[in-house]
Design a protein around this motif. Structure first.
Motif, PDB file in Angstrom:
ATOM      1  N   GLU A  48      87.265  -2.006 110.503  1.00 55.28           N
ATOM      2  CA  GLU A  48      86.746  -1.145 109.494  1.00 55.28           C
ATOM      3  C   GLU A  48      85.266  -1.479 109.362  1.00 55.28           C
ATOM      4  OE1 GLU A  48      88.450   0.663 105.598  1.00 55.28           O
ATOM      5  OE2 GLU A  48      87.433  -1.371 105.326  1.00 55.28           O
ATOM      6  N   PRO A  49      84.424  -0.391 109.448  1.00 52.41           N
ATOM      7  CA  PRO A  49      82.905  -0.460 109.255  1.00 52.41           C
ATOM      8  C   PRO A  49      82.728  -1.189 107.941  1.00 52.41           C
ATOM      9  CG  PRO A  49      83.424   1.695 110.112  1.00 52.41           C
ATOM     10  CD  PRO A  49      84.728   1.300 109.989  1.00 52.41           C
ATOM     11  N   LEU A  50      81.971  -2.284 107.929  1.00 49.03           N
ATOM     12  CA  LEU A  50      81.339  -3.134 106.695  1.00 49.03           C
ATOM     13  C   LEU A  50      80.096  -2.994 106.874  1.00 49.03           C
ATOM     14  CD1 LEU A  50      82.465  -4.419 104.424  1.00 49.03           C
ATOM     15  CD2 LEU A  50      82.477  -6.557 105.757  1.00 49.03           C
ATOM     16  N   PRO A  51      78.992  -2.394 105.807  1.00 48.35           N
ATOM     17  CA  PRO A  51      77.675  -2.481 105.682  1.00 48.35           C
ATOM     18  C   PRO A  51      77.193  -3.852 105.662  1.00 48.35           C
ATOM     19  CG  PRO A  51      78.665  -0.592 104.457  1.00 48.35           C
ATOM     20  CD  PRO A  51      79.862  -1.396 104.610  1.00 48.35           C
ATOM     21  N   GLY A  52      76.096  -3.954 106.428  1.00 50.98           N
ATOM     22  CA  GLY A  52      75.643  -5.341 106.296  1.00 50.98           C
ATOM     23  C   GLY A  52      76.273  -6.406 107.098  1.00 50.98           C
TER      24      GLY A  52
ATOM     25  N   ASP B  59      74.488  -9.599 109.046  1.00 47.73           N
ATOM     26  CA  ASP B  59      73.357  -9.027 109.856  1.00 47.73           C
ATOM     27  C   ASP B  59      72.006  -9.844 108.994  1.00 47.73           C
ATOM     28  OD1 ASP B  59      74.825  -7.219 111.214  1.00 47.73           O
ATOM     29  OD2 ASP B  59      74.730  -5.485 109.805  1.00 47.73           O
ATOM     30  N   PRO B  60      70.944  -9.532 109.934  1.00 53.97           N
ATOM     31  CA  PRO B  60      69.683 -10.191 109.585  1.00 53.97           C
ATOM     32  C   PRO B  60      69.499  -9.438 108.243  1.00 53.97           C
ATOM     33  CG  PRO B  60      69.617  -9.667 111.846  1.00 53.97           C
ATOM     34  CD  PRO B  60      70.893  -9.401 111.342  1.00 53.97           C
ATOM     35  N   GLY B  61      69.039 -10.320 107.145  1.00 54.55           N
ATOM     36  CA  GLY B  61      68.561  -9.758 105.754  1.00 54.55           C
ATOM     37  C   GLY B  61      69.822  -9.516 105.018  1.00 54.55           C
TER      38      GLY B  61
END
Length: 217
Positions: free
Chosen positions: A74-78, A99-101
């Motif tokens: 499932e897409p997970l932001p970050g 993810d970076p940041g």
């Protein structure tokens, strides 16, 4: 009166504290939840990952998959998810990396990682050993099986109990299509905490009753 009331309050607090402590201990483990999961069927599995460190964040999670044909994240932001397969085309692991940041899952927080998975193995129980990586470089492996006496190890592997498939090949309690995402396992912890609170209030009420009865002429 003060002494009796104090004893009642202490008893209530201790009883509620024991229940809440048990809830907190279970919540600190990496767990998996998939309502209706059955042998040979498809399901949606939710991995709940708490950060136990007081100083570092969870920045990656790798879950070992028991060689199934289909896994969709499932897409997970970050976060970026990577699905690994063996030469036979079976999924063997899924890794989520911040993810970076993205600082990751901070101390005192948790994150859900969700996958659609199937067909599930035709076994009564399936384990998903997991590796949790922290921002300070430390790694925690959740891969210990349950002890022979049924007691829980310090770092248990997330596991699912699977319902049996019927004689016609269909699964009991499951579906051959992708299931809807399950509710958070936090609801169980909140429910148990509510029981602890109710028990504590009941103990206080009993203490107050004793006080009033003692004051009767």
């Amino acid at each position: 009166m003060y002494s009796t009331l104090t004893r009642a309050s202490v008893t209530a607090a201790a009883a509620a504290g024991l229940i809440l402590t048990a809830c907190g201990s279970a919540a600190a483990h990496v767990t998996v939840d998939a309502p209706g999961a059955a042998q040979g069927g498809y399901s949606v599995a939710t991995f709940r990952v708490p950060t136990e460190s007081d100083t570092a964040s969870t920045t990656a999670l790798t879950v070992t998959i028991p060689g199934v044909r289909s896994v969709r994240t499932e897409p997970l932001p970050g976060w970026t998810a990577k699905v690994e397969k063996n030469p036979a085309g079976e999924v063997t692991a899924v890794t989520w990396t911040a993810d970076p940041g993205n600082a990751g899952v901070g101390p005192g927080q948790f994150q859900r990682f969700v996958v659609s998975i199937g067909p599930l193995p035709k076994e009564h129980e399936v384990s998903f050993p997991a590796t949790q990586s922290y921002s300070d470089g430390s790694v925690v492996r959740w891969d210990q099986p349950a002890a022979a006496d049924g007691s829980e190890p310090e770092r248990p592997a997330p596991s699912l109990h699977l319902a049996e498939a019927s004689a016609d090949g269909h699964s009991h309690g499951g579906s051959d299509t992708e299931a809807a995402a399950p509710e958070s396992t936090d609801q169980t912890a909140r429910w148990l905490a509510g029981i602890g609170l109710a028990f504590g209030l009941f103990a206080v009420a009993l203490g107050l009753g004793s006080v009033f009865r003692g004051r009767r002429p």
